[in-house]
Design a protein around this motif. Structure first.
Motif, mmCIF file in Angstrom:
data_model
loop_
_atom_site.group_PDB
_atom_site.id
_atom_site.type_symbol
_atom_site.label_atom_id
_atom_site.label_comp_id
_atom_site.label_asym_id
_atom_site.label_seq_id
_atom_site.Cartn_x
_atom_site.Cartn_y
_atom_site.Cartn_z
ATOM 1 N N ARG A 152 0.830 -1.207 0.000
ATOM 2 C CA ARG A 152 0.000 0.000 0.000
ATOM 3 C C ARG A 152 0.867 1.260 0.000
ATOM 4 O O ARG A 152 0.603 2.201 -0.745
ATOM 5 C CB ARG A 152 -0.922 0.006 1.219
ATOM 6 N N ASN A 153 1.887 1.238 0.853
ATOM 7 C CA ASN A 153 2.754 2.413 0.947
ATOM 8 C C ASN A 153 3.496 2.659 -0.355
ATOM 9 O O ASN A 153 3.638 3.798 -0.806
ATOM 10 C CB ASN A 153 3.756 2.227 2.090
ATOM 11 N N LEU A 155 2.641 1.646 -3.430
ATOM 12 C CA LEU A 155 1.704 2.074 -4.473
ATOM 13 C C LEU A 155 1.347 3.548 -4.306
ATOM 14 O O LEU A 155 1.269 4.296 -5.292
ATOM 15 C CB LEU A 155 0.442 1.217 -4.433
ATOM 16 N N PHE A 156 1.126 3.948 -3.069
ATOM 17 C CA PHE A 156 0.799 5.353 -2.798
ATOM 18 C C PHE A 156 1.972 6.257 -3.184
ATOM 19 O O PHE A 156 1.788 7.273 -3.867
ATOM 20 C CB PHE A 156 0.464 5.540 -1.323
ATOM 21 N N PHE A 157 3.184 5.878 -2.762
ATOM 22 C CA PHE A 157 4.371 6.664 -3.076
ATOM 23 C C PHE A 157 4.587 6.758 -4.586
ATOM 24 O O PHE A 157 4.859 7.838 -5.127
ATOM 25 C CB PHE A 157 5.590 6.037 -2.408
ATOM 26 N N GLY A 159 2.351 6.383 -6.957
ATOM 27 C CA GLY A 159 1.285 7.176 -7.546
ATOM 28 C C GLY A 159 1.495 8.667 -7.364
ATOM 29 O O GLY A 159 1.288 9.459 -8.296
ATOM 30 N N VAL A 160 1.910 9.060 -6.167
ATOM 31 C CA VAL A 160 2.168 10.483 -5.892
ATOM 32 C C VAL A 160 3.294 10.999 -6.770
ATOM 33 O O VAL A 160 3.212 12.085 -7.353
ATOM 34 C CB VAL A 160 2.496 10.688 -4.401
#
Length: 204
Positions: A152-153, A155-157, A159-160
């Protein structure tokens, strides 16, 4: 508690190469001088296609436009590259890095041709995104966890970082997206999850 020992000679070597190339180009008056960057191997569509200087797809990944450009890329590579190197092994990781550099540059070139653009391109950010893409596959194969990373972390990183490029002038978003995809696909081919031994018997 002790942190894990860093054992990433290929990542550290590649970071050193990027820094040394940057210093070499800077001493020749480069960084923001297009002519110097072209002489040193930056990617430029007419040179790659018309002169068939395909080697530029690789060398461009070792050039940077400034200290901030270099610093951002090398920092992310330092933080993430060692884990992917641990997952793939040193030789496979080097192969991964070099093919990712060419793949990200090729993606950028393809978009430039499609849009009729002629842009001078350089930087390791495409490879950095490839490392992120590779780690995403490793995490998927390891049920969302590998070393200090969580799916999750990451993917979030990722994506940002990818989205921020669309709001920043002068960013090669095609190389970023292309690198992410190329890295993911290369990891699918190169990564083998170690077999887990459930039981061990001492026969001595």
């Amino acid at each position: 508690m002790y942190g894990k020992r860093r054992n990433a000679p290929v990542t550290d070597f590649l970071i050193l190469v990027n820094i040394l190339v940057f210093l070499y180009v800077a001493l020749r008056g480069g960084m923001r001088d297009d002519e110097v960057l072209l002489r040193c191997g930056a990617s430029y569509t007419p040179y790659v296609l018309e002169r068939r200087e395909y080697w530029r797809l690789l060398t461009a990944a070792f050039l940077h436009f400034g200290i901030r450009h270099l610093g951002n890329n090398m920092f992310v590579l330092f933080v993430t590259g060692d884990s992917l190197e641990h997952a793939l092994g040193h030789v496979k990781y080097l192969i991964f890095y070099l093919f990712s550099a060419v793949g990200a540059s090729a993606a950028s070139l393809a978009v430039e041709v499609a849009m009729g653009q002629k842009v001078l391109s350089a930087g390791a950010s495409g490879v950095v995104f490839a490392v992120l893409g590779g780690l995403i596959w490793v995490l998927i194969r390891n049920r969302g966890r590998f070393e200090e990373f969580r799916i999750r972390n990451l993917l979030f990183f990722s994506g940002v970082m990818l989205l921020s490029g669309f709001f920043t002038e002068g960013v090669d978003n095609a190389a970023h997206a292309g690198g992410l995809l190329v890295g993911f696909l290369l990891a699918v081919v190169l990564y083998r999850r170690p077999a887990v031994t459930l039981f061990s018997t001492d026969m001595t």
